[in-house]
Design an enzyme around this catalytic site. Structure first.
Site, PDB file in Angstrom:
ATOM      1  CG  HIS A   1      -2.492   0.822   1.035  1.00 16.41           C
ATOM      2  ND1 HIS A   1      -2.927   0.779   2.215  1.00 16.41           N
ATOM      3  CD2 HIS A   1      -3.032   2.167   0.416  1.00 16.41           C
ATOM      4  CE1 HIS A   1      -4.297   1.727   1.803  1.00 16.41           C
ATOM      5  NE2 HIS A   1      -3.460   2.150   1.200  1.00 16.41           N
TER       6      HIS A   1
ATOM      7  NE  ARG B   1      -4.416  -2.924  -7.538  1.00 12.91           N
ATOM      8  CZ  ARG B   1      -3.375  -3.230  -8.374  1.00 12.91           C
ATOM      9  NH1 ARG B   1      -2.993  -1.636  -8.995  1.00 12.91           N
ATOM     10  NH2 ARG B   1      -2.340  -3.763  -8.544  1.00 12.91           N
TER      11      ARG B   1
ATOM     12  NE  ARG C   1      -8.681  -6.215  -8.378  1.00 12.52           N
ATOM     13  CZ  ARG C   1      -7.685  -5.950  -8.396  1.00 12.52           C
ATOM     14  NH1 ARG C   1      -7.285  -6.723  -8.682  1.00 12.52           N
ATOM     15  NH2 ARG C   1      -6.976  -4.868  -6.884  1.00 12.52           N
TER      16      ARG C   1
ATOM     17  CD  GLU D   1      -5.834 -11.155 -10.281  1.00  8.59           C
ATOM     18  OE1 GLU D   1      -5.114 -10.670  -9.708  1.00  8.59           O
ATOM     19  OE2 GLU D   1      -7.268 -11.185  -9.505  1.00  8.59           O
TER      20      GLU D   1
ATOM     21  CG  ASN E   1       0.392  -7.606  -9.599  1.00 12.08           C
ATOM     22  OD1 ASN E   1       1.226  -7.013 -10.623  1.00 12.08           O
ATOM     23  ND2 ASN E   1      -0.275  -6.349  -9.309  1.00 12.08           N
ATOM     24  CG  ASP E   2      -2.627 -12.155  -7.053  1.00  6.02           C
ATOM     25  OD1 ASP E   2      -2.768 -12.387  -6.307  1.00  6.02           O
ATOM     26  OD2 ASP E   2      -3.117 -10.799  -6.996  1.00  6.02           O
TER      27      ASP E   2
ATOM     28  NE  ARG F   1       0.559  -9.862  -4.572  1.00  6.44           N
ATOM     29  CZ  ARG F   1      -0.438  -8.578  -4.712  1.00  6.44           C
ATOM     30  NH1 ARG F   1      -0.296  -7.405  -5.142  1.00  6.44           N
ATOM     31  NH2 ARG F   1      -1.211  -8.936  -5.956  1.00  6.44           N
TER      32      ARG F   1
ATOM     33  CB  CYS G   1      -4.697  -4.727 -15.650  1.00  6.22           C
ATOM     34  SG  CYS G   1      -5.253  -6.361 -14.072  1.00  6.22           S
TER      35      CYS G   1
HETATM   36  C1  PEP Z   1      -2.318  -8.736  -9.981  1.00  5.47           C
HETATM   37  O1  PEP Z   1      -2.755  -9.356  -9.477  1.00  5.47           O
HETATM   38  O2  PEP Z   1      -1.820  -8.543 -10.929  1.00  5.47           O
HETATM   39  C2  PEP Z   1      -3.528  -7.272  -9.659  1.00  5.47           C
HETATM   40  C3  PEP Z   1      -3.615  -6.242 -10.996  1.00  5.47           C
HETATM   41  O3  PEP Z   1      -4.335  -7.026  -8.725  1.00  5.47           O
HETATM   42  P1  PEP Z   1      -3.655  -6.534  -7.330  1.00  5.47           P
HETATM   43  O4  PEP Z   1      -1.832  -6.684  -7.976  1.00  5.47           O
HETATM   44  O5  PEP Z   1      -4.269  -5.378  -6.767  1.00  5.47           O
HETATM   45  O6  PEP Z   1      -4.006  -7.624  -6.651  1.00  5.47           O
HETATM   46 MG    MG Z   2      -4.354  -9.287  -8.108  1.00  8.96          MG
END
Ligand code: PEP
Ligand code: MG
Length: 567
Positions: free
Chosen positions: A188, A286, A323, A425, A448-449, A459, A496
């Site tokens: 964050h 988000r 989302r 994801e 990211n996920d 992560r 994304c």
């Molecule tokens: C992701 O997981 O790539 C994503 C964009 O969602 P967040 O980072 O909000 O989990």
């Molecule tokens: Mg995600």
């Protein structure tokens, strides 16, 4: 050359040069004799609490003006911690025993911080917030100035870690950048630094601790490094890379393929900033930021206003993809009482939580979205669901959309059916991308996920950071599969995850066939420029070789020298 390079994780693709200024959270407490007058100590504590509360209210106002309402909400959460009954009871009990107010605060908060830390990664940010409030109270009690005002101009604020509110309280006009020992790109605090446009490198490790106050450094958020005693050439190169004017029009590759470059945002204010950077809409709103750091969820009208306000920043030809609530995993919401295990990375998070446990929140959000979709000001609206693993989840979502639409019709409330998409994801979603694509309008890959689940590496777990890299062949192949199957199912496919914002990877991503890239506002000008340079035939060739690569090192080598035939 005396310069020394400390590698970390670049959070914002911006550079800044300044002098190291250690953000010292340490506070000297006077010794405690244990025989204080409880009445006097209680008064001192209450006075300190009022001082801190007033300061938090003032900072909230400044941050709301400077960044946005949603980011400012973290200060509301801090004000709540100030009157947390459990902590207050512990402070009172200690004061009643004759403990000095500062020690009573220190001990009571330490217990609260420990409780949160024991709850695993997901609650770590809460522990930081509590630390933040404790330090403010202690400073007020021992009469130390808060650090905010004393930071010199052009400082590189350097710290073991920075909390979200410490980050939000920095003045981007005055400071040159941020460098921290710990932290990750998707935390964050990092997302706030990015939305403030602050050059920032996090997760540098203990080497940073050896850099003395006053040392001149370059914070190279672009390549993710802090350069100690940079020479003039390094500074000039960094500056030249940074100044990229926005391209407002849509862009195509050198050989004429149109690519949408959209923005990842967490609030309507960020959407407006992204439009100024030339974003062709929002690829990921988000919404968890609307729900965090407050005592209760936003109601339907508040949500609708936020979505419509984001839409109003763009043109009718653009799209704002919102989302639905994605909590759990590393995204806590105190009033939902999430369990770190049950709602952790492998538990009920994202769409699972919306369908199984919080149907009420889901329906309210969908109702706000369907009503916003009927707004004729600005961009069109699209809805995207997170953490999907099965076609049944998509069908249940579509059924809920229909039920919410029917209810709105019954009540005569204006609404529209938005485009609906799915975030890819999880490995399961990548493998059944054709099945999902058959049911929705678009897919958006959340690397990211996806990288976390494909590589089985969290992560936020420092020891496996190297595994959490979307260039590992397992992840590259999952992306390739998603794009091919998604297109076969007649959906467009975007990305994304943070990977989409790295211009070094643009040829690879376009070669893999992505139709849209969505990244933080600061990345957009360079991303658009990079898209214009890409030749799709060469990019496809590069992607083909990346798909055949067996190791991360081979993929990296291809990116460094795509023309090398030995690859
Ligand atoms: C992701 O997981 O790539 C994503 C964009 O969602 P967040 O980072 O909000 O989990
Ligand atoms: Mg995600």
């Amino acid at each position: 050359m005396s310069e020394d390079r400390l590698d970390g994780i670049g959070v914002t693709p911006m550079n800044g040069v300044g002098s190291v200024w250690w953000f010292d959270a340490g506070i000297d407490l006077p010794s405690d004799t244990g025989d204080r007058d409880p009445g006097e100590e209680r008064e001192r504590y209450e006075a300190a609490r009022s001082t801190v509360d007033a300061a938090l209210a003032q900072e909230r106002k400044t941050v709301a003006e400077r960044i946005g309402e949603e980011e400012a909400a973290v200060f509301d959460a801090h004000r709540q911690f100030l009157t947390d009954p459990e902590i207050e009871d512990e402070i009172e009990a200690r004061i009643a025993e004759g403990t000095a107010a500062e020690h009573a605060v220190n001990e009571a908060y330490a217990a609260g911080i420990e409780r949160l830390e024991d709850m695993e990664g997901m609650m770590a940010e809460r522990a930081d917030d509590l630390r933040d409030v404790r330090d403010r109270l202690l400073r007020a009690l021992v009469g130390e100035q808060d650090d905010g005002e004393s930071i010199p101009d052009d400082a590189v604020v350097t710290a073991e870690r920075l909390t979200p509110s410490e980050t939000a309280g920095l003045d981007p006009e005055r400071i040159a950048g941020i460098a921290t020992v710990t932290g990750g790109a998707t935390a964050h605090a990092a997302i706030i630094a990015r939305s403030m446009g602050l050059p920032a490198v996090v997760g540098i490790g203990e080497e940073l601790s050896a850099v003395e106050a006053g040392t001149r450094v370059l914070v190279d958020g672009d390549s993710g490094a802090v350069v100690v005693d940079p020479d003039r050439g390094a500074v000039e190169r960094a500056k030249a890379r940074e100044t990229v004017p926005p391209i407002i029009d849509r862009v195509e590759t050198a050989d004429g393929t149109g690519i949408e470059v959209a923005a990842n945002v967490g609030s309507a204010a960020e959407a407006e900033a992204a439009a100024a950077q030339g974003a062709d809409g929002v690829g990921l709103f988000r919404t968890e930021f609307l729900f965090q750091d407050r005592p209760a969820p936003p109601d339907e009208d508040e949500q609708r206003a936020a979505y419509e306000s984001a839409m109003a920043s763009f043109d009718p030809a653009d799209r704002v993809i919102v989302r639905t609530l994605d909590v759990g995993g590393d995204k806590p919401i105190p009033y939902l009482d999430l369990d770190p295990e049950e709602n952790g990375f492998m538990g009920a998070r994202g769409i699972r939580l919306s369908l199984q446990e919080h149907a009420d929140l889901f329906e309210t959000q969908l109702s706000a979205l369907l009503r916003a979709a009927a707004s004729d000001e600005g961009a069109s609206l699209a809805v995207m669901v997170p953490m999907v693993t099965t076609a049944e989840e998509v069908e249940a979502t579509l059924d809920t959309v229909e039920a919410v639409a029917a209810d709105l019709s019954d009540r005569g409330v204006a609404h529209d059916r938005p485009e609906i998409g799915v975030m890819v994801e999880t490995p399961a979603a990548a493998d059944i991308a054709d099945v999902l694509a058959d049911r929705v309008d678009f897919l958006s890959i959340g690397t990211n996920d996806l990288a976390g689940y494909v590589m089985a590496a969290r992560r936020d777990a420092e020891r496996v950071t190297a595994l959490h890299d979307p260039l590992h062949p397992g992840v590259v192949r999952a992306i390739d599969r998603t794009v091919r199957l998604g297109h076969a199912g007649d959906a467009w496919v975007g990305m994304c995850g943070e990977m989409a914002g790295d211009p070094r990877l643009t040829p690879l991503l376009l070669g893999l066939g992505l139709d849209e890239l969505s990244a933080s506002a600061v990345s957009i000008p360079r991303l658009k420029r990079r898209v214009r340079e890409v030749d799709t035939r060469e990019a496809r060739d590069l992607a083909g070789r990346a798909i055949d690569a067996g190791t991360l090192a081979e993929v990296e080598k291809l990116l460094d020298d795509p023309s090398d035939p030995t690859d």
